[in-house]
Design a protein around this motif. Sequence first.
Motif, short mmCIF file in Angstrom:
data_model
loop_
_atom_site.label_atom_id
_atom_site.label_comp_id
_atom_site.label_asym_id
_atom_site.label_seq_id
_atom_site.Cartn_x
_atom_site.Cartn_y
_atom_site.Cartn_z
N LYS A 28 -3.70 -2.80 -11.46
CA LYS A 28 -3.69 -2.38 -10.03
C LYS A 28 -4.78 -2.65 -9.19
N ALA A 29 -5.89 -3.05 -9.76
CA ALA A 29 -6.80 -3.61 -8.74
C ALA A 29 -6.34 -4.96 -7.96
N PHE A 30 -5.65 -5.76 -8.76
CA PHE A 30 -5.11 -7.14 -8.37
C PHE A 30 -4.28 -6.87 -7.40
N GLN A 31 -3.42 -5.72 -7.55
CA GLN A 31 -2.45 -5.52 -6.74
C GLN A 31 -2.81 -4.84 -5.38
N LYS A 32 -3.54 -3.83 -5.32
CA LYS A 32 -4.21 -3.35 -4.02
C LYS A 32 -4.82 -4.60 -3.27
N THR A 33 -5.57 -5.49 -4.01
CA THR A 33 -6.02 -6.51 -3.46
C THR A 33 -5.35 -7.35 -2.55
N PHE A 34 -4.04 -7.61 -3.36
CA PHE A 34 -3.16 -8.55 -2.64
C PHE A 34 -2.41 -7.59 -1.69
N TYR A 35 -2.46 -6.44 -1.53
CA TYR A 35 -1.99 -5.84 -0.26
C TYR A 35 -3.03 -6.07 0.96
N LEU A 36 -4.16 -5.98 0.52
CA LEU A 36 -5.06 -5.85 1.61
C LEU A 36 -5.28 -7.27 2.28
N GLU A 37 -5.11 -8.56 1.24
CA GLU A 37 -4.97 -9.94 1.68
C GLU A 37 -4.01 -10.31 2.45
N ASN A 38 -2.93 -9.37 2.23
CA ASN A 38 -1.52 -10.02 3.07
C ASN A 38 -1.18 -8.78 4.18
N ASN A 39 -2.21 -8.04 4.46
CA ASN A 39 -2.06 -7.05 5.49
C ASN A 39 -0.80 -6.24 5.22
N ILE A 40 -0.45 -5.79 4.05
CA ILE A 40 0.56 -4.80 3.78
C ILE A 40 -0.35 -3.42 3.59
N PRO A 41 0.51 -2.55 4.35
CA PRO A 41 -0.32 -1.22 4.34
C PRO A 41 -0.30 -0.36 3.24
N THR A 42 -1.52 0.05 2.90
CA THR A 42 -1.83 0.69 1.69
C THR A 42 -2.82 1.84 1.66
N LEU A 58 6.90 3.63 -1.92
CA LEU A 58 6.05 3.75 -0.90
C LEU A 58 5.83 5.48 -0.54
N PHE A 59 4.65 5.66 0.18
CA PHE A 59 4.33 7.04 0.68
C PHE A 59 4.66 6.99 1.96
N LEU A 60 5.46 8.24 2.76
CA LEU A 60 5.53 8.19 4.01
C LEU A 60 4.47 9.64 4.17
N ASP A 61 3.38 9.25 4.92
CA ASP A 61 2.35 10.41 5.08
C ASP A 61 2.72 11.26 6.31
N GLN A 62 1.70 12.27 6.27
CA GLN A 62 2.12 13.38 7.45
C GLN A 62 2.29 12.79 8.68
N ASN A 63 1.52 11.64 9.11
CA ASN A 63 1.46 11.19 10.30
C ASN A 63 2.30 10.03 10.70
N ASP A 64 3.47 9.99 9.54
CA ASP A 64 4.65 9.21 9.57
C ASP A 64 4.08 7.48 9.35
N LYS A 65 2.87 7.66 8.85
CA LYS A 65 2.63 6.26 8.33
C LYS A 65 3.43 5.76 7.12
N VAL A 66 3.51 4.48 6.96
CA VAL A 66 4.10 4.15 5.49
C VAL A 66 3.13 3.37 4.98
N LEU A 67 2.77 3.78 3.41
CA LEU A 67 1.89 2.93 2.72
C LEU A 67 2.64 2.66 1.53
N VAL A 68 2.18 1.39 1.11
CA VAL A 68 3.05 0.95 -0.49
C VAL A 68 1.83 1.56 -1.54
N ASN A 69 2.65 2.25 -2.39
CA ASN A 69 1.79 2.77 -3.41
C ASN A 69 1.68 1.73 -4.46
N GLU A 70 2.98 1.23 -5.11
CA GLU A 70 2.90 -0.09 -5.82
C GLU A 70 4.28 -0.60 -6.22
N ILE A 71 4.38 -1.73 -6.60
CA ILE A 71 5.52 -2.40 -6.83
C ILE A 71 5.83 -2.81 -8.40
#
Length: 402
Positions: free
Chosen positions: A126-140, A272-285
């Motif tokens: 999961k640490a690699f996964q989150k870093t991958f999102y960060l590096e590829n501008n995927i919202p998380t 994915l999570f849809l948050d209270q402000n309608d932001k879409v965030l990737v949780n995991e794949i």
Amino acid sequence: MDQIGSGLARISYFCRINLVYKLNNNDVKIGILGGGQLGRMLQEQGLEYGIDLYFMDGDPKASCAIFNNYKLGSFKSKEDIIAFGRDKNIVTIEIEHINTEALEDLDRAKVEIVPSVASIKMIKNKAFQKTFYLENNIPTSEFLIVETDKLDEKEVLSWFPLVQKSQTEGYDGKGVVVINDVNDIHKQLRVPSIIEKKVEIKKELAITIAIESNGNVKLFPICEMVFNPELNLVDYVIAPALISVEIEKKVKKIALQLAKCLKTKGIFSIELFLDQNDKVLVNEIAPRAHNSAHYTIEGTNISQFEAQLRILLDLPLPEIHLISPSGMLNLIGEENYQGKPEYKNIEKLADVGQAHIHLYGKRETKPGRKMGHITVLNTDRNKLIEELNYLKTHINVVSNEK
Ligand code: ADP
């Protein structure tokens, strides 16, 4: 016009060669690491394509143990995986918590690994996964990597309320704890982990993507997931998700962006999570078929398993669409029962017009264990939910070996 016409003819000609090679070659051997329900449902598709898959799993009572080509072995063991994979043309996975060094060796030995070893290695931690999102501008959600097996109370102070997740080996909510404040710190996991800001979740969504050999991407419908708060397990899944066109666009954009960054063919499920402000965030794949898309067996024009098989065989996929609003209910082993499963009130299925049952053939039920699922189709969404709730309250997985 003519030129375009002949170009298309040429492309389809090449596809046919490929098809003849992979599908009509009696020697094509596809190996699956893992022998649980996902493998079993893939083999159901295999039967329709006249293909016997090969499985390896450490459990002699696994869902796939009934098949001829079932081999006992540990997917943590490099030797077992190599011994299993070396005579296969293609090796794929049913679980990501496996020895990836062995996959690298097989890859070097020209066994086709689907999806790529790099994508599996990235996802299994999961640490690699989150870093991958960060590096590829995927919202998380915001996160911090903790390499020690103890949280530093001062360091995490500004993160409350937080969610701590073990870097590896987590599944079905195991390896995830919510720590609301310093009083909860005793709940912490004593392993290398990541911590995330706790998201104010409005909805949990999922989308499965199918990346074909030529890089084309086909998207399954977006579904929403309803959780069992005690077990942290998905209780039921409904497709389509009730979301605005705007949110749908955001989710699809993220899915296509991820497909591009993954740089491999295969089936991936994105939670994915849809948050209270309608932001879409990737949780995991997940780099494989997934519980959130089981409804596709009856609910869409091609299921996730058929799509997976076609991708393995380099066969093209159609555009994917829903046949009808669908809901999928997991049949989970009840608390306090362990032993030979008994599906209580199973006859209630007959009270629902379009209910399709899939039992995984597990010979033992345990509390929280996924034993099967039921898909319900109904064009009326409210009736669909009523029917899911009806089946959920009546059908239980128990055992008389209490
Ligand atoms: P697993 O890999 O075991 O499925 P997940 O990362 O999907 O673990 O977490 C399980 C559940 O915990 C999620 O479906 C969600 O309900 C909750 N959860 C996970 N991360 C967060 C977060 N950052 N904020 C709020 N809830 C979360």
